[in-house]
Design an enzyme around this catalytic site. Sequence first.
Site, short mmCIF file in Angstrom:
data_model
loop_
_atom_site.label_atom_id
_atom_site.label_comp_id
_atom_site.label_asym_id
_atom_site.label_seq_id
_atom_site.Cartn_x
_atom_site.Cartn_y
_atom_site.Cartn_z
N ILE A 86 0.85 -1.17 0.00
CA ILE A 86 0.00 0.00 0.00
C ILE A 86 0.89 1.23 0.00
CG2 ILE A 86 -0.18 0.09 2.49
CD1 ILE A 86 -3.12 0.52 2.24
N LYS A 124 -4.18 1.41 10.82
CA LYS A 124 -3.09 0.61 10.23
C LYS A 124 -2.42 -0.14 11.37
CE LYS A 124 0.57 0.67 6.82
NZ LYS A 124 1.45 -0.26 7.49
N LYS A 298 -9.44 3.91 2.28
CA LYS A 298 -9.77 3.13 1.09
C LYS A 298 -11.01 3.74 0.44
CE LYS A 298 -7.91 -0.92 3.38
NZ LYS A 298 -8.18 -2.12 4.19
S1 IVH Z 1 -5.03 -3.02 3.23
C1 IVH Z 1 -4.50 -3.33 -1.07
N1 IVH Z 1 -5.62 -2.31 5.66
O1 IVH Z 1 -0.08 -2.58 5.98
C2 IVH Z 1 -4.37 -2.95 0.33
N2 IVH Z 1 -3.41 -3.05 5.22
O2 IVH Z 1 1.19 -2.65 2.75
C3 IVH Z 1 -3.78 -4.03 1.11
N3 IVH Z 1 -1.97 -3.10 7.23
O3 IVH Z 1 1.65 -5.15 5.78
C4 IVH Z 1 -3.59 -3.72 2.53
N4 IVH Z 1 -3.48 -2.37 8.65
O4 IVH Z 1 -0.67 -5.92 6.66
C5 IVH Z 1 -4.66 -2.77 4.85
N5 IVH Z 1 -6.30 -1.67 7.80
C6 IVH Z 1 -5.35 -2.13 6.97
C7 IVH Z 1 -4.06 -2.43 7.43
C8 IVH Z 1 -3.10 -2.88 6.53
C9 IVH Z 1 -2.23 -2.80 8.51
C10 IVH Z 1 -0.66 -3.56 6.77
C11 IVH Z 1 -0.69 -4.76 5.88
C12 IVH Z 1 0.56 -4.64 5.08
C13 IVH Z 1 0.71 -3.17 4.98
C14 IVH Z 1 0.20 -2.69 3.64
#
Ligand code: IVH
Length: 711
Positions: A86, A124, A298
Amino acid sequence: MGAIPSEVAQRAVALREQIAYHNHRYYVLDAPEIPDVEYDRLFRDLQELEAQYPSLVTADSPTQRVGGRVLERFAPVRHALPMLSIRTETDSGPAGARNFDARVRRELGLLDDAPPVEYAAELKFDGLAINLRYDRGVLVQAATRGDGETGEDVTQNVRTVGSVPLRLRGVEAPVLEVRGEIYMRRDAFDRLNARQREAGEKTFVNPRNVAAGSIRQLDPAIAARRPLSFFAYGLGAVQGWSVPSTHSAILDALQAAGLPVCGERAVVQGADGLVAFHERIAAQRDALPFDIDGVVYKVNELALQQRLGFVTREPKWAVAHKYPAQEQLTVVRAIDIQVGRTGKLTPVAKLEPVFVGGVTVTNATLHNEDEVRRKDVRVGDTVIVRRAGDVIPEVVGVMLERRPADAGAPFDLHGQLHGRCPECGSAIAREEGAADWHCSGGLYCPAQRKNAILHFAGRRAMDIEGLGEKLVDQLVDGGLVHDVADLYALQAGQFAALERMGEKSAQNLIDAIDQSRGTTLARFLFALGIPEVGEATAAALAAYFGTLEVLQQAAADYGRALAQSDDETAAARARRLKDQTLQQVPDVGPEVAERIASFFAEPHNLTVIARLRDAGVEWPEVKVERGAQPLAGKTFVLTGTLESLSRDQAKEKLQALGAKVAGSVSKKTDYVVAGAEAGSKLAKAEELGVPVLDEEALERLIQDSKFKIQD
Ligand code: IVH
């Protein structure tokens, strides 16, 4: 294998459902309905059934959470849909959110007057990404992100995570992949570290590292002992499940299926909504039960997400908006030792300046000597510094792999200071079993000066009216007073220079100081500010010793007894110290006795005391109550075997307090002291209704009658 009776099979299904239900209440909703023992009983019942009929065991049985085999390596898992990363907004202010919204609007070709875009805003989480694969609602595989294309099969370990459902509710779809974060709550982390410390093992640096490390343990039993949690935040591959049309509705559906979804999320409109969310969560960050490193935005409509698409490996419809990092790496230049206002010595790491938690940090506390040794922090080491919220920065751990060849020696506080307070040169001391070293020059040490003077002047101490905090600050900062004895040399004229001090109040203060010269030994002892010596202890000391000189003698004796290091057990040493006069005083245990001994052993303190007396501080003689025979007229009878003293010793003690010790029980007996195997005398006492004391009650009676507080 025999067929399984249908009632047994039904019972197994029922148990599994009940256990899954209570598991969800406990781990996901944090609202258990039944006590743990009840849950354990259900669990054991199911285990027994499955042991009896092994073919009953299913992949989603709660008994299968733990007990996997130790692996040689993790099998690779090719993700059905790549796990993307992301984009991160580097600006941690509101501009971060506005930039993202502006990009989205531009990409979608929205005009300035078009309505705001709707976003799903969430936290996050600071853990590690996991893909959970459910086949027809049953968890069949859990994989790490790896390089995004191929991860590792960590199913065994993820099964041990209580909040990950082994079976989803109401989901029969052939495939439903759920993505989310494995993390460790802060309370679980603290408990885990406390356990490590107790076991004398290395503590962990932060929840994220333990979570990641635990999931990558080849032995699932280790993962099972690390209390991990999970939050779902998205989907992977899906077959046969009707996907809702917005991201927020997807999370609602996952929640309804029994998955843990963080409640701290919102659907917001446009950039203003994002900014408000970012600010609201920033204010809550330190109070959350787990670590986050930012928030994630998002685009809520899946249709819009599709229109936006991807650049390289990042979706254009999502962004991470970070908060200032609370941990950074830096190098230890020196380990200084600071003296607190109470004389506590705290090792402090002097650091290569580093920006962490929103400020530049150059010092970080190391708490105490044991902590430095446990973490093995040395000069030259690269360390992780943490600053969360308003908490003082601390060194959480050392990057041992980066230790240079010329790093400093292991930390030794006493050695580094050559046993002397860095502020005043007084001896430093550390009580047996205590964590902190402290300066014993309480009356003299500049670091403790203001505290000492304020305490000295207090109403229950020397009672100098009008000498409060502001005035003490001015007197000390203006160089008029260095220690409490200087107070008695002050002239009214000297106050004229001080702020907000009229002639009249200056004279009042001089009078109050003058009046304080006539005091009592109890008040004086309290005023000295010997750590651990409160008002009651000071009074007990005064009553017991009568004069300062006798107390000082007992303190010196105690110091010698402490220094004497015989080849003895800790218990024998404790007993030897307990026989010291100082410990005979009611209220005075070994720690207090040690504090008193080191206070009077410090020549700096004695000089100040001598100057106080020269300045005319005095008190009337205290009549020692020890010879006053408070038990005069009372008759005791001893019977049975006492544990801590012989019958003769008990007799002596009682007689010293004026009691009569008789051989037989009669109506005239006031107390019978009964030890083990007391016989006819005890029976007689009971018959006559004479009060019976056990050994403990006797001890208490003796202590209580030894002194009367005088003031
Ligand atoms: S969405 C396409 N939502 O952040 C989007 N990621 O690079 C995919 N992470 O290590 C990720 N909280 O594990 C998303 N609420 C959240 C998140 C999250 C933590 C972490 C994820 C990854 C990094 C994204």
